[in-house]
Design a protein around this motif. Structure first.
Motif, PDB file in Angstrom:
ATOM      1  N   LYS A   1     -11.743   1.191  -0.285  1.00  0.00           N
ATOM      2  CA  LYS A   1     -11.843  -0.032   0.507  1.00  0.00           C
ATOM      3  C   LYS A   1     -11.671  -1.269  -0.394  1.00  0.00           C
ATOM      4  CE  LYS A   1     -12.721  -1.777   4.602  1.00  0.00           C
ATOM      5  NZ  LYS A   1     -11.596  -1.726   5.556  1.00  0.00           N
ATOM      6  N   ARG A   2     -12.094  -1.135  -1.656  1.00  0.00           N
ATOM      7  CA  ARG A   2     -12.036  -2.289  -2.548  1.00  0.00           C
ATOM      8  C   ARG A   2     -10.602  -2.768  -2.816  1.00  0.00           C
ATOM      9  NH1 ARG A   2     -14.026  -0.061  -8.367  1.00  0.00           N
ATOM     10  NH2 ARG A   2     -15.464   1.211  -7.170  1.00  0.00           N
TER      11      ARG A   2
ATOM     12  N   SER B   1     -12.265  10.114 -12.131  1.00  0.00           N
ATOM     13  CA  SER B   1     -13.536   9.986 -12.842  1.00  0.00           C
ATOM     14  C   SER B   1     -14.033   8.548 -12.808  1.00  0.00           C
ATOM     15  CB  SER B   1     -13.420  10.507 -14.274  1.00  0.00           C
ATOM     16  OG  SER B   1     -12.397   9.841 -14.938  1.00  0.00           O
ATOM     17  N   GLU B   2     -13.107   7.585 -12.840  1.00  0.00           N
ATOM     18  CA  GLU B   2     -13.492   6.174 -12.770  1.00  0.00           C
ATOM     19  C   GLU B   2     -14.229   5.878 -11.460  1.00  0.00           C
ATOM     20  OE1 GLU B   2     -12.883   4.491 -15.464  1.00  0.00           O
ATOM     21  OE2 GLU B   2     -13.877   2.714 -14.643  1.00  0.00           O
ATOM     22  N   LEU B   3     -13.749   6.459 -10.365  1.00  0.00           N
ATOM     23  CA  LEU B   3     -14.345   6.204  -9.050  1.00  0.00           C
ATOM     24  C   LEU B   3     -15.399   7.235  -8.687  1.00  0.00           C
ATOM     25  CD1 LEU B   3     -11.248   5.294  -6.827  1.00  0.00           C
ATOM     26  CD2 LEU B   3     -12.907   3.770  -7.873  1.00  0.00           C
TER      27      LEU B   3
ATOM     28  N   TYR C   1       0.831  -1.212   0.000  1.00  0.00           N
ATOM     29  CA  TYR C   1       0.000   0.000   0.000  1.00  0.00           C
ATOM     30  C   TYR C   1       0.862   1.256   0.000  1.00  0.00           C
ATOM     31  CZ  TYR C   1      -4.224  -2.574   1.292  1.00  0.00           C
ATOM     32  OH  TYR C   1      -5.289  -3.411   1.292  1.00  0.00           O
ATOM     33  N   GLN C   2       2.014   1.123   0.642  1.00  0.00           N
ATOM     34  CA  GLN C   2       2.878   2.297   0.782  1.00  0.00           C
ATOM     35  C   GLN C   2       3.360   2.829  -0.562  1.00  0.00           C
ATOM     36  OE1 GLN C   2       2.932  -0.423   2.545  1.00  0.00           O
ATOM     37  NE2 GLN C   2       2.565   0.280   4.625  1.00  0.00           N
TER      38      GLN C   2
ATOM     39  N   ALA D   1      -7.644   1.425   7.744  1.00  0.00           N
ATOM     40  CA  ALA D   1      -7.778   0.805   9.060  1.00  0.00           C
ATOM     41  C   ALA D   1      -8.841   1.496   9.916  1.00  0.00           C
ATOM     42  CB  ALA D   1      -6.430   0.841   9.779  1.00  0.00           C
ATOM     43  N   GLN D   2      -9.434   2.555   9.431  1.00  0.00           N
ATOM     44  CA  GLN D   2     -10.327   3.356  10.278  1.00  0.00           C
ATOM     45  C   GLN D   2     -11.666   2.696  10.627  1.00  0.00           C
ATOM     46  OE1 GLN D   2      -9.259   5.809  12.023  1.00  0.00           O
ATOM     47  NE2 GLN D   2      -7.308   5.496  10.957  1.00  0.00           N
TER      48      GLN D   2
END
Ligand code: ATP
Ligand code: MG
Length: 536
Positions: free
Chosen positions: A317-318, A261-263, A248-249, A290-291
């Motif tokens: 989240k996906r 625009s996709e999201l 993720y980093q 993580a929230q």
């Protein structure tokens, strides 16, 4: 002896020259896009047919058209009074020194017109046998046999585009060109292979189901496959050289920007993302994900709008469902990340295909391509600066070409301003990196970017907007428009720009057995080994 096709009777430099087609010529064999040579007194003018029409010497003839049974009358009329004309757009001329130069003059009245011959085609477009290995046969002019070559060295000097509506052969053309670049070692390639069509094999549409060889299959030692979906690569009978795992980093807000625009993410969500970065740096994404329940307090703690944070959280989240992302600590992957491995291969001149397997969503394609390209580009800036400092030939970076499909998703006016692909297209390979964009909807690409594209290879397009888009900034565009509109729906393309001496329509080279043979080294290592064994 060449047969004369017609004679020039009128016209102008800008609008094209009118040729009266010789009486008795097989009219229906003369097509738009055909490549012709006009013989002037001192120059030969190489031209493309852009339009065809019928004419009569006296309009009265049209009042009493002869019936089909009036054969004699028909014949007589054809000798003198009814005829066909073609508009020829001269694209280039050759003087007595045989040097191609831009057209600045016109041939005289009644200059004869011929089909260009093999020698002329080779003179203009180069010869594949040339020792420089810079010419690559991409197809033949309409109804001819002599190959038209792309100048691969010039091709790698700019970003390039392959356009055409779906099913016209864009991917096949791209694979051909990449094979040329790989075989002649004119650039190292990174290919974002959304549908797994470049590496091992690809499906060939047709009456019966068949497959063609991919680049890894053709050039085993020069190509590596990085896969996001190793199981899919294995199912297709290969094994990936490297399985892609990214922490993720490694995801930066810039990578998410291209997904806006996709999201359907609002600009305020992006601002919120920057606020998280300000506090948590590389851990911004893992911290956000993580929230869970605490989104509101989290938003308050960084001074962001709770709704923006909630939207960002929901949309990102996906990522957690994607197996090729890990939430490992920074250090764990830092030592030898997938991207470092890519850079090592690139330094050795080995080409990289990034297979997406079953992860064919635009979301993943955009995200991964952005992440990887941003890192590679950064690396190339450093390399270039090192080279400019030392000025040692050995420090000069290898030219790198990055291939992306569905390019308008990366380079639409909004994305082009902010994302790495826009930067690369605009900086004109100052850092030795260029793009090969493949797209069926060029009108979706930012206009400025389109105008920076060096060589365009355009298969059939129907949409008026798309035709207009590919011809922006092209001299004599109105002449080329009719050629584009009349291309076959498959395996034909108009080539124009930096890597071809003049615009030309080609019947694309067949990607099949003959091509594989041409790509194999004349003598393979195996053959040499066998020979050596036989001798001793
Ligand atoms: N040079 C070629 N040699 C052999 N076959 C070709 C060639 N070009 C196109 N074809 C045929 O045309 C079909 C479609 O080509 P291709 O997959 O490259 O189209 P495309 O423009 O990439 O389509 P899409 O937009 O759907 O990706 C191929 O499956 C193949 O049968
Ligand atoms: Mg395709």
């Amino acid at each position: 002896m060449k047969t004369e096709i017609g004679r020039i009777i009128s016209g102008s430099l800008t609008d094209g020259l009118t040729m009266r087609i010789t009486a008795g010529a097989d009219l229906e064999a003369i097509k738009t896009g055909k490549f012709l040579s006009i013989k002037g007194n001192r120059h030969r003018f190489f031209s493309l047919i852009t339009d065809l029409s019928l004419a009569v010497t006296n309009p009265d003839i049209l009042l009493f058209p002869p019936g089909p049974e009036e054969k004699l009358l028909n014949e007589l009329l054809q000798q003198r009074d009814i005829y066909a004309t073609a508009i020829l757009k001269p694209m280039l001329m050759l003087g007595s020194d045989q040097q191609p130069v831009p057209v600045k003059t016109i041939p005289p009245h009644f200059a004869p017109v011929f089909e260009a011959d093999a020698k002329e085609v080779a003179l203009i477009f180069g010869d594949e046998k040339d020792a420089s290995k810079k010419f690559f046969n991409i197809g033949v002019p309409l109804d001819m046999q002599t190959p038209v070559c792309l100048n691969l060295e010039r091709l790698t000097e700019r970003s390039n585009g392959i356009f055409g509506k779906t099913g016209t052969g864009k991917t096949f053309l791209t694979r051909l060109i990449l094979a040329g670049l790989i075989k002649n070692e004119k650039a190292v390639n990174v290919i974002f292979d959304m549908h797994s069509e470049y590496g091992l094999q690809a499906r060939k549409e047709g009456k019966e189901q068949s497959f063609v060889k991919g680049l890894k299959t053709l050039f085993n030692d020069k190509v590596v496959i990085f896969s996001l979906d190793p199981d899919s690569t294995r199912r297709r009978g290969g094994s990936p050289d490297v399985e892609i795992i990214l922490p993720y980093q490694a995801i930066q807000v810039e990578d998410i920007l291209s997904l806006q625009s996709e999201l359907n993410l609002h600009a305020t969500a992006m601002e919120a993302a920057y606020l998280i970065v300000a506090k948590y740096k590389h851990e911004w994404l893992s911290t956000l994900l993580a929230q869970g329940e605490n989104l509101k307090e989290f938003a308050n703690s960084i001074g962001a709008h709770p709704e923006s944070i909630a939207a960002l959280y929901r949309k990102l989240k996906r990522l957690e469902r994607l197996p090729f992302f890990t939430n490992a600590a920074v250090g764990a992957h830092k030592d030898h990340s997938v991207i470092d491995q890519m850079m090592e291969y690139i330094d050795k001149g080995i080409n990289i295909i990034i297979e997406f397997g079953n992860y064919t969503s635009t979301f993943i394609y955009l995200l991964i391509a952005n992440m990887i390209t941003r890192r590679i580009h950064k690396n190339y800036i450093a390399k270039t600066e090192r080279f400019l400092g030392s000025q040692k030939a050995s420090d000069e970076p290898k030219k790198l070409m990055i291939t992306i499909e569905e390019a308008h998703k990366f380079l639409n006016p909004q994305a082009a301003k902010q994302t790495i692909f826009g930067i690369i297209a605009r900086e004109m390979r100052k850092y030795y990196v260029s793009l090969l964009v493949v797209d069926q909807r060029p009108s979706g690409i930012d206009e400025e970017i389109l105008s920076q594209i060096g060589t365009k290879i355009v298969a059939q397009l129907n949409d008026e907007k798309d035709i207009q888009a590919v011809l922006t900034g092209v001299a004599g565009a109105h002449n080329l428009r009719s050629i584009l509109a009349s291309l076959d729906s498959k395996k034909q393309a108009l080539l124009l720009g930096h890597a071809v001496t003049m615009p030309v329509v080609v019947q694309t080279r067949e990607y099949g057995e003959d091509f594989y043979r041409a790509m194999a080294d004349t003598v393979s290592k195996k053959q040499i080994d066998e020979l050596v064994k036989e001798l001793f």
